[in-house]
Design a protein around this motif. Structure first.
Motif, mmCIF file in Angstrom:
data_model
loop_
_atom_site.group_PDB
_atom_site.id
_atom_site.type_symbol
_atom_site.label_atom_id
_atom_site.label_comp_id
_atom_site.label_asym_id
_atom_site.label_seq_id
_atom_site.Cartn_x
_atom_site.Cartn_y
_atom_site.Cartn_z
ATOM 1 N N ASP A 104 59.163 30.648 45.599
ATOM 2 C CA ASP A 104 59.150 31.060 44.186
ATOM 3 C C ASP A 104 57.542 30.894 43.886
ATOM 4 O O ASP A 104 56.925 30.264 43.767
ATOM 5 C CB ASP A 104 59.956 30.175 43.128
ATOM 6 C CG ASP A 104 59.784 30.780 41.826
ATOM 7 O OD1 ASP A 104 58.522 31.291 41.408
ATOM 8 O OD2 ASP A 104 60.923 30.474 41.213
ATOM 9 N N VAL B 15 63.213 28.795 49.075
ATOM 10 C CA VAL B 15 62.905 29.339 47.902
ATOM 11 C C VAL B 15 62.020 30.354 47.572
ATOM 12 O O VAL B 15 62.239 31.311 46.956
ATOM 13 C CB VAL B 15 62.838 28.110 46.999
ATOM 14 C CG1 VAL B 15 62.467 28.605 45.255
ATOM 15 C CG2 VAL B 15 63.937 26.882 46.733
ATOM 16 N N GLU C 123 70.353 28.386 51.627
ATOM 17 C CA GLU C 123 69.654 28.308 50.317
ATOM 18 C C GLU C 123 68.307 27.626 50.203
ATOM 19 O O GLU C 123 67.674 27.545 49.221
ATOM 20 C CB GLU C 123 70.577 28.053 49.296
ATOM 21 C CG GLU C 123 71.979 28.828 49.176
ATOM 22 C CD GLU C 123 73.035 28.281 49.983
ATOM 23 O OE1 GLU C 123 72.936 27.285 50.585
ATOM 24 O OE2 GLU C 123 73.925 29.459 50.371
ATOM 25 N N ALA C 124 68.089 26.942 51.335
ATOM 26 C CA ALA C 124 66.859 25.886 51.355
ATOM 27 C C ALA C 124 65.445 26.605 51.193
ATOM 28 O O ALA C 124 64.705 26.159 50.299
ATOM 29 C CB ALA C 124 66.646 25.238 52.547
ATOM 30 N N HIS D 47 57.158 27.056 44.131
ATOM 31 C CA HIS D 47 58.246 26.059 44.939
ATOM 32 C C HIS D 47 58.600 26.784 46.296
ATOM 33 O O HIS D 47 59.388 27.908 46.094
ATOM 34 C CB HIS D 47 59.498 25.992 44.075
ATOM 35 C CG HIS D 47 60.571 25.126 44.353
ATOM 36 N ND1 HIS D 47 61.838 24.990 43.666
ATOM 37 C CD2 HIS D 47 60.783 24.277 45.407
ATOM 38 C CE1 HIS D 47 62.510 24.059 44.324
ATOM 39 N NE2 HIS D 47 62.206 23.691 45.485
ATOM 40 N N THR E 138 66.185 18.812 49.196
ATOM 41 C CA THR E 138 67.659 18.644 49.389
ATOM 42 C C THR E 138 68.420 19.211 50.304
ATOM 43 O O THR E 138 69.520 18.939 50.666
ATOM 44 C CB THR E 138 68.406 18.390 47.879
ATOM 45 O OG1 THR E 138 68.418 19.604 47.368
ATOM 46 C CG2 THR E 138 67.127 17.448 46.996
ATOM 47 N N ALA E 139 68.060 20.532 50.685
ATOM 48 C CA ALA E 139 68.843 21.256 51.531
ATOM 49 C C ALA E 139 68.368 21.497 52.777
ATOM 50 O O ALA E 139 68.999 22.393 53.479
ATOM 51 C CB ALA E 139 68.843 22.876 50.601
ATOM 52 N N ALA F 177 60.339 25.339 49.134
ATOM 53 C CA ALA F 177 61.707 24.987 49.496
ATOM 54 C C ALA F 177 62.343 23.923 48.951
ATOM 55 O O ALA F 177 61.577 23.128 48.133
ATOM 56 C CB ALA F 177 61.770 25.020 51.290
ATOM 57 N N ASP F 178 63.742 23.809 49.065
ATOM 58 C CA ASP F 178 64.360 22.849 48.282
ATOM 59 C C ASP F 178 64.550 21.723 49.330
ATOM 60 O O ASP F 178 65.464 21.832 50.301
ATOM 61 C CB ASP F 178 65.855 23.365 47.949
ATOM 62 C CG ASP F 178 66.704 22.328 46.998
ATOM 63 O OD1 ASP F 178 66.022 21.059 47.021
ATOM 64 O OD2 ASP F 178 67.760 22.504 46.933
ATOM 65 N N TRP G 178 68.803 23.258 57.994
ATOM 66 C CA TRP G 178 68.263 23.926 57.094
ATOM 67 C C TRP G 178 69.684 24.907 56.364
ATOM 68 O O TRP G 178 70.126 25.444 57.278
ATOM 69 C CB TRP G 178 67.349 25.234 57.216
ATOM 70 C CG TRP G 178 65.928 24.570 57.590
ATOM 71 C CD1 TRP G 178 65.548 23.649 58.651
ATOM 72 C CD2 TRP G 178 64.636 24.765 56.682
ATOM 73 N NE1 TRP G 178 64.055 23.564 58.533
ATOM 74 C CE2 TRP G 178 63.708 24.240 57.332
ATOM 75 C CE3 TRP G 178 64.366 25.550 55.514
ATOM 76 C CZ2 TRP G 178 62.164 24.242 56.803
ATOM 77 C CZ3 TRP G 178 63.075 25.813 55.183
ATOM 78 C CH2 TRP G 178 62.068 25.025 55.687
#
Length: 436
Positions: A182, A180, A177-178, A187, A192-193, A189-190, A174
């Motif tokens: 929000d 998030v 910045e993974a 949202h 892609t991270a 988590a990301d 991880w």
């Protein structure tokens, strides 16, 4: 002169290096109760210790005489060991700054489990976790995991190398910045991270990623205590704190120089690997009082309890030898550095096996620093000035009094000489230890 670092050595049970710990008239015997660990954690934090860490082993020893009778009768180092992770979780809830270290074995655990455990501890302690990496040493442990014998010495370290590589990759699966979170967009988590590690090696197959977001420190501080050549090579690659037991200053200095050179040869900054030898302070208001404390403590140790622990450490049955004759050359598969030190001391002093057991039970060869708080501080300062260490792992003679005395009397001496911090400079263990 540089400031030193202080760790506290503990076992969640009846003794530590001192086998007199549970018998001591000033010591508490409520080592199965939460309150004593809360008290110890709060005391050490008041003393601004970098960390406390718990040694551990996964069996009651049956090496001496091929039986657990002696160890259980006299309370050897393996007679009782509670799992340190729940104990540290308890201490974490009552402290804010002190680092929290637990031992976990690479021989009998899985990387995913270990990575998850220490990521959790690091989150719940807000960045204070440390992992004391061990490879396990005796057949009593093997028998608890369905095996008839233990892996060979070097093979254990080969497995540990891959184990740590997998753990590090899981902790990095991880990005910072993974996560998030929000609420408006939903949202969480990301993706892609967050990355699978898809590891396939000689010992482990692990897909990943870890199911815990990146922790405050990124990964726990790595503690290691390898003393053999293979163990030192492993520590040079991975360790950020090296814990060691060396019976005298000459051997400690030799160990320090060797480890720092190995770390540099491994392509690392030697300042990022701290050497903390165990010492057992016995201080008094006068030197005579301190000597009396040492005498009382050491007289409480039964020779057989020391030999039971030594047999466990060496993975060797010392009951095969006469108690009243010197010990000759032997070959063992356990903790090679400690066994080598025992053999050297035995030969140089012409000790009987009974005398060896008495000495080993008193401190497991941990040097006892005896005197007033000023004299104890003098000894510690001399070791640091002589290039022997970066600080110390304080091992108690009884609990919690040994730590209380050290914090109340020795720590102010160290602070007055500018050798130790007045306050914690940061919030994470890495900040305390000045580690990257």
């Amino acid at each position: 002169m540089k400031q030193i670092h202080l760790a506290a050595f503990m076992i969640a049970g009846n003794c530590a290096h001192s086998h007199a710990l549970w018998r001591h008239p000033l010591g508490r015997i409520d080592f199965l109760e939460p309150e004593i660990y809360r008290t110890i954690g709060e005391t050490l934090e008041r003393g601004k210790f970098d960390l406390l860490f718990f040694a551990d082993r996964l069996a009651i020893s049956s090496s001496f005489g091929q039986s657990s009778d002696v160890g259980l009768r006299y309370g050897d180092q393996d007679a009782t060991r509670m799992d340190p992770i729940p104990v540290l979780s308890l201490i974490s809830a009552h402290t804010k700054s002190i680092g929290l270290g637990a031992t976990r074995s690479t021989t009998y655990c899985q990387p995913y489990h270990i990575a998850r455990t220490f990521a959790t501890l690091d989150h719940l302690s807000r960045g204070r976790a440390a992992w004391n990496v061990v490879t396990s040493v005796n057949d009593s442990e093997a028998a608890n995991f369905g095996l008839t014998s233990h892996l060979g010495h070097d093979e254990r370290y080969d497995k540990a190398e891959e184990f740590l590589d997998v753990c590090f990759r899981l902790w990095d699966s991880w990005s910072a910045e993974a996560l998030v979170l929000d609420k408006d967009t939903g949202h969480y988590a990301d993706p892609t991270a967050i990355h699978a590690i898809d590891h396939s090696g000689d010992w482990f197959r692990v897909k990943g990623p870890l199911n815990i977001p990146r922790s405050p420190q990124g990964r726990p501080v790595i503690i290691q205590a390898g003393s053999s050549g293979r163990g030192r090579a492993f520590a040079a690659r991975w360790a950020e704190v090296v814990f060691t037991v060396q019976p005298d200053r000459a051997r400690l200095k030799s160990f320090y120089v060797d480890m720092k050179s190995r770390v540099k040869a491994a392509g690392r900054d030697p300042s990022q690997c701290l050497i903390l030898p165990a010492v057992m302070p016995l201080s008094g208001t006068t030197e005579a009082e301190a000597i009396d404390k040492q005498r009382l403590h050491n007289e409480l140790v039964h020779p057989l309890v020391g030999l039971s622990t030594l047999s466990s450490h060496a993975n060797y049955d010392f009951a095969k030898h006469s108690l009243d004759e010197p010990l000759g050359e032997i070959s063992t598969t356990g903790i090679q550095g400690l066994v080598e030190s025992v053999l050297r001391i035995s030969e140089s002093q012409n000790l009987t096996l009974r005398e060896i057991g008495k000495i080993y039970g008193q401190s497991v060869l941990t040097p006892q620093l005896v005197g007033t708080a000023k004299q104890v501080t003098d000894q510690m300062e001399a070791m640091v000035r002589d290039g022997c260490c970066d600080g110390f792992a304080i091992s108690p003679a009884y609990l919690p009094g040994s730590f209380v005395e050290f914090v109340d009397h020795v720590v102010p001496e160290l602070q007055g000489r500018g050798l130790f911090r007045q306050e914690f400079a940061g919030t994470t263990l890495r900040e305390h230890l000045h580690l990257n």
